[in-house]
Design a protein around this motif. Structure first.
Motif, PDB file in Angstrom:
ATOM      1  N   ARG A 106       0.820  -1.213   0.000  1.00  0.00           N
ATOM      2  CA  ARG A 106       0.000   0.000   0.000  1.00  0.00           C
ATOM      3  C   ARG A 106       0.855   1.265   0.000  1.00  0.00           C
ATOM      4  O   ARG A 106       0.565   2.222  -0.723  1.00  0.00           O
TER       5      ARG A 106
ATOM      6  N   PRO B 130      -9.130   7.029  -6.196  1.00  0.00           N
ATOM      7  CA  PRO B 130      -8.791   5.709  -5.667  1.00  0.00           C
ATOM      8  C   PRO B 130      -7.504   5.229  -6.348  1.00  0.00           C
ATOM      9  O   PRO B 130      -7.441   5.146  -7.567  1.00  0.00           O
TER      10      PRO B 130
ATOM     11  N   GLY C  65      -5.698   2.346  -5.202  1.00  0.00           N
ATOM     12  CA  GLY C  65      -5.682   0.887  -5.135  1.00  0.00           C
ATOM     13  C   GLY C  65      -6.351   0.467  -3.844  1.00  0.00           C
ATOM     14  O   GLY C  65      -6.860   1.302  -3.088  1.00  0.00           O
ATOM     15  N   ASP C  66      -6.353  -0.808  -3.577  1.00  0.00           N
ATOM     16  CA  ASP C  66      -7.000  -1.338  -2.380  1.00  0.00           C
ATOM     17  C   ASP C  66      -6.395  -0.709  -1.132  1.00  0.00           C
ATOM     18  O   ASP C  66      -5.216  -0.876  -0.841  1.00  0.00           O
ATOM     19  N   GLY C  67      -7.205   0.063  -0.403  1.00  0.00           N
ATOM     20  CA  GLY C  67      -6.753   0.675   0.835  1.00  0.00           C
ATOM     21  C   GLY C  67      -5.907   1.922   0.664  1.00  0.00           C
ATOM     22  O   GLY C  67      -5.278   2.379   1.615  1.00  0.00           O
TER      23      GLY C  67
ATOM     24  N   LEU D 142      -6.057   5.957  -1.058  1.00  0.00           N
ATOM     25  CA  LEU D 142      -6.876   7.001  -1.656  1.00  0.00           C
ATOM     26  C   LEU D 142      -6.099   8.313  -1.633  1.00  0.00           C
ATOM     27  O   LEU D 142      -5.537   8.687  -0.601  1.00  0.00           O
TER      28      LEU D 142
ATOM     29  N   TYR E 283      -6.457   5.072   9.048  1.00  0.00           N
ATOM     30  CA  TYR E 283      -5.534   5.405   7.966  1.00  0.00           C
ATOM     31  C   TYR E 283      -4.298   6.150   8.464  1.00  0.00           C
ATOM     32  O   TYR E 283      -4.373   6.937   9.398  1.00  0.00           O
TER      33      TYR E 283
ATOM     34  N   LYS F  96      -4.567   2.719   4.271  1.00  0.00           N
ATOM     35  CA  LYS F  96      -5.282   1.926   5.275  1.00  0.00           C
ATOM     36  C   LYS F  96      -4.294   1.193   6.165  1.00  0.00           C
ATOM     37  O   LYS F  96      -3.309   0.639   5.713  1.00  0.00           O
TER      38      LYS F  96
END
Length: 153
Positions: free
Chosen positions: A20, A43, A45-47, A49, A71, A152
């Protein structure tokens, strides 16, 4: 400038080289950050922003310290100059209730705190255990273009 604040008791808690964080830094390296529209969220990617911001910095005493439970913040100054206050959140007095929808808790200003002056290309990584007070004047009002990348936990 990079400031990763931590405590020795938590040194193994977070992996700042995980996928991430790598996504976040790749986004900052690979996009024309000036061309992005202020006020938008991208967005990554996953987790991860990215929030595109543009504002004139405020006097430090008008801003509040804040934390996020879910976060990390990577506060990256694309253009301009600002001061970001940093202090461990433990022992701070909350100013209002935690807002789960926005993942934000505000605090009363502590008697003492540290921080960093950020210029073009500088960033700080703020973990959930630390409070930060962004968007503050360093040497006077300054128009700042900043990307806040939320990673995240």
């Amino acid at each position: 400038t990079i400031m990763i604040t931590n405590n020795l008791s938590r040194v193994d808690k977070y992996d700042y080289k995980n996928a991430r964080f790598q996504m976040a830094f790749e986004f900052l390296r690979s996009h024309d950050l000036i061309a992005l529209t202020p006020g938008t969220e991208i967005p990554v990617g996953d987790g991860v922003l990215a929030k595109i911001q543009e504002y004139t910095t405020d006097p430090e005493e008008t801003r509040k310290f804040e934390t996020h439970r879910d976060y990390f913040d990577i506060q990256f100054v694309v253009k301009g100059e600002e001061f970001v206050g940093i202090v461990p959140a433990a022992g701070l007095i909350p100013d209002g209730e935690y807002d789960e929808a926005t993942d934000i808790q505000y605090y009363q200003t502590p008697a003492r705190h540290g921080g960093a002056v950020l210029h073009d290309g500088d960033f700080v990584i703020v973990p959930p255990e630390d409070a930060h007070r962004p968007n503050c004047q360093a040497t006077g009002p300054c128009l700042v273009r900043k990307i806040v990348v939320k990673v995240k936990v």
